[in-house]
Write a protein that holds these residues in place. Structure first.
Motif, mmCIF file in Angstrom:
data_model
loop_
_atom_site.group_PDB
_atom_site.id
_atom_site.type_symbol
_atom_site.label_atom_id
_atom_site.label_comp_id
_atom_site.label_asym_id
_atom_site.label_seq_id
_atom_site.Cartn_x
_atom_site.Cartn_y
_atom_site.Cartn_z
ATOM 1 N N LEU A 23 -30.565 20.295 13.145
ATOM 2 C CA LEU A 23 -31.531 21.229 13.739
ATOM 3 C C LEU A 23 -31.945 20.738 15.127
ATOM 4 O O LEU A 23 -31.959 21.510 16.090
ATOM 5 N N GLU A 24 -32.223 19.444 15.232
ATOM 6 C CA GLU A 24 -32.618 18.866 16.524
ATOM 7 C C GLU A 24 -31.481 18.955 17.544
ATOM 8 O O GLU A 24 -31.688 19.374 18.687
ATOM 9 N N SER A 25 -30.281 18.566 17.143
ATOM 10 C CA SER A 25 -29.133 18.562 18.060
ATOM 11 C C SER A 25 -28.788 19.969 18.522
ATOM 12 O O SER A 25 -28.589 20.214 19.723
ATOM 13 N N ASN A 26 -28.714 20.905 17.576
ATOM 14 C CA ASN A 26 -28.331 22.264 17.937
ATOM 15 C C ASN A 26 -29.428 22.969 18.731
ATOM 16 O O ASN A 26 -29.123 23.801 19.589
ATOM 17 N N ASN A 118 -40.278 26.150 17.012
ATOM 18 C CA ASN A 118 -40.471 25.969 15.576
ATOM 19 C C ASN A 118 -39.467 25.002 14.960
ATOM 20 O O ASN A 118 -39.807 24.275 14.031
ATOM 21 N N ALA A 119 -38.246 24.968 15.495
ATOM 22 C CA ALA A 119 -37.262 23.999 14.991
ATOM 23 C C ALA A 119 -37.721 22.580 15.319
ATOM 24 O O ALA A 119 -37.673 21.686 14.467
ATOM 25 N N ARG A 120 -38.179 22.386 16.560
ATOM 26 C CA ARG A 120 -38.680 21.050 16.939
ATOM 27 C C ARG A 120 -39.941 20.707 16.150
ATOM 28 O O ARG A 120 -40.112 19.568 15.709
ATOM 29 N N GLY A 121 -40.823 21.679 15.971
ATOM 30 C CA GLY A 121 -42.050 21.438 15.203
ATOM 31 C C GLY A 121 -41.750 21.065 13.763
ATOM 32 O O GLY A 121 -42.329 20.121 13.220
ATOM 33 N N TYR A 122 -40.807 21.796 13.156
ATOM 34 C CA TYR A 122 -40.432 21.502 11.774
ATOM 35 C C TYR A 122 -39.799 20.119 11.672
ATOM 36 O O TYR A 122 -40.145 19.331 10.794
ATOM 37 N N ALA A 123 -38.858 19.828 12.582
ATOM 38 C CA ALA A 123 -38.157 18.536 12.544
ATOM 39 C C ALA A 123 -39.143 17.377 12.683
ATOM 40 O O ALA A 123 -39.080 16.407 11.923
ATOM 41 N N ALA A 124 -40.060 17.474 13.641
ATOM 42 C CA ALA A 124 -41.046 16.399 13.848
ATOM 43 C C ALA A 124 -41.950 16.253 12.622
ATOM 44 O O ALA A 124 -42.216 15.140 12.152
#
Length: 185
Positions: A23-26, A118-124
């Motif tokens: 998720l982070e990379s993409n 939201n992807a960055r928020g979820y990952a963190a």
């Protein structure tokens, strides 16, 4: 020798962390204009919703956290309450990713920022959450839960796993591997 009631959770975290890394990379590639596979984000939502949430978090919420509370940990203002709150925050990020990715897939512009945020928020959130569970809550559980509670917990985990389709974990592992291979190519 005490029955280990958190080992299975730590093992499941490994696959979840692999999806978070994707998720982070993409997301980073998407922001650079090098990735527009909206289906990846929908597949990520499916993984998070079914593997991480309904399968993994359900075991935590329905078995481990309840055992901790039953053993004397407060339900409110406690590590259990903090973990439950993080699960809910994660679900909100996932809903936003799903809505934006579906709109993008349908050709609606302007979704990139919503997906990325939201992807960055979820990952963190999940990286921090898993770190706290693996390094604080789970060791605490292993220390404080009495042996007489443990066999019933392991049985409850087994029931949860038996309720999932036969190829459930394998299907999600293969999904992660497919996207890892694409990223490496």
């Amino acid at each position: 020798m005490k029955t280990d009631v958190t080992k299975v959770m730590v093992e499941e975290h490994q696959l979840i962390l692999r999806m978070i890394a994707l998720l982070e990379s993409n997301t980073a590639l998407m922001e650079e204009g090098k990735f527009r596979d909206w289906q990846f984000f929908l597949d990520g939502v499916d993984f998070i919703r079914h593997y991480a949430d309904r399968f993994h978090h359900a075991k935590e919420e329905d078995v481990l956290f309840k055992a901790l509370v039953k053993n004397g940990m407060p339900e409110q203002n406690s590590p259990v309450a903090a973990m439950l709150m993080a699960h809910d925050q994660g679900r909100a990020h996932v809903r936003a990713i799903e809505e934006a990715a579906q709109k993008a897939l349908d050709g609606e512009s302007g979704q990139l920022g919503v997906i990325a945020e939201n992807a960055r928020g979820y990952a963190a959130l999940l990286r921090d959450h898993i770190d706290k569970e693996d390094n604080i809550l789970y060791p605490l559980a292993e220390k404080v839960l009495p042996e007489e509670m443990r066999p019933a917990m392991v049985e409850a985990y087994a029931r949860a796993e038996a309720a999932a389709p036969a190829d459930f974990t394998e299907r999600y592992r293969k999904l992660v591997e497919k996207y890892e291979a694409r990223l490496a190519a």
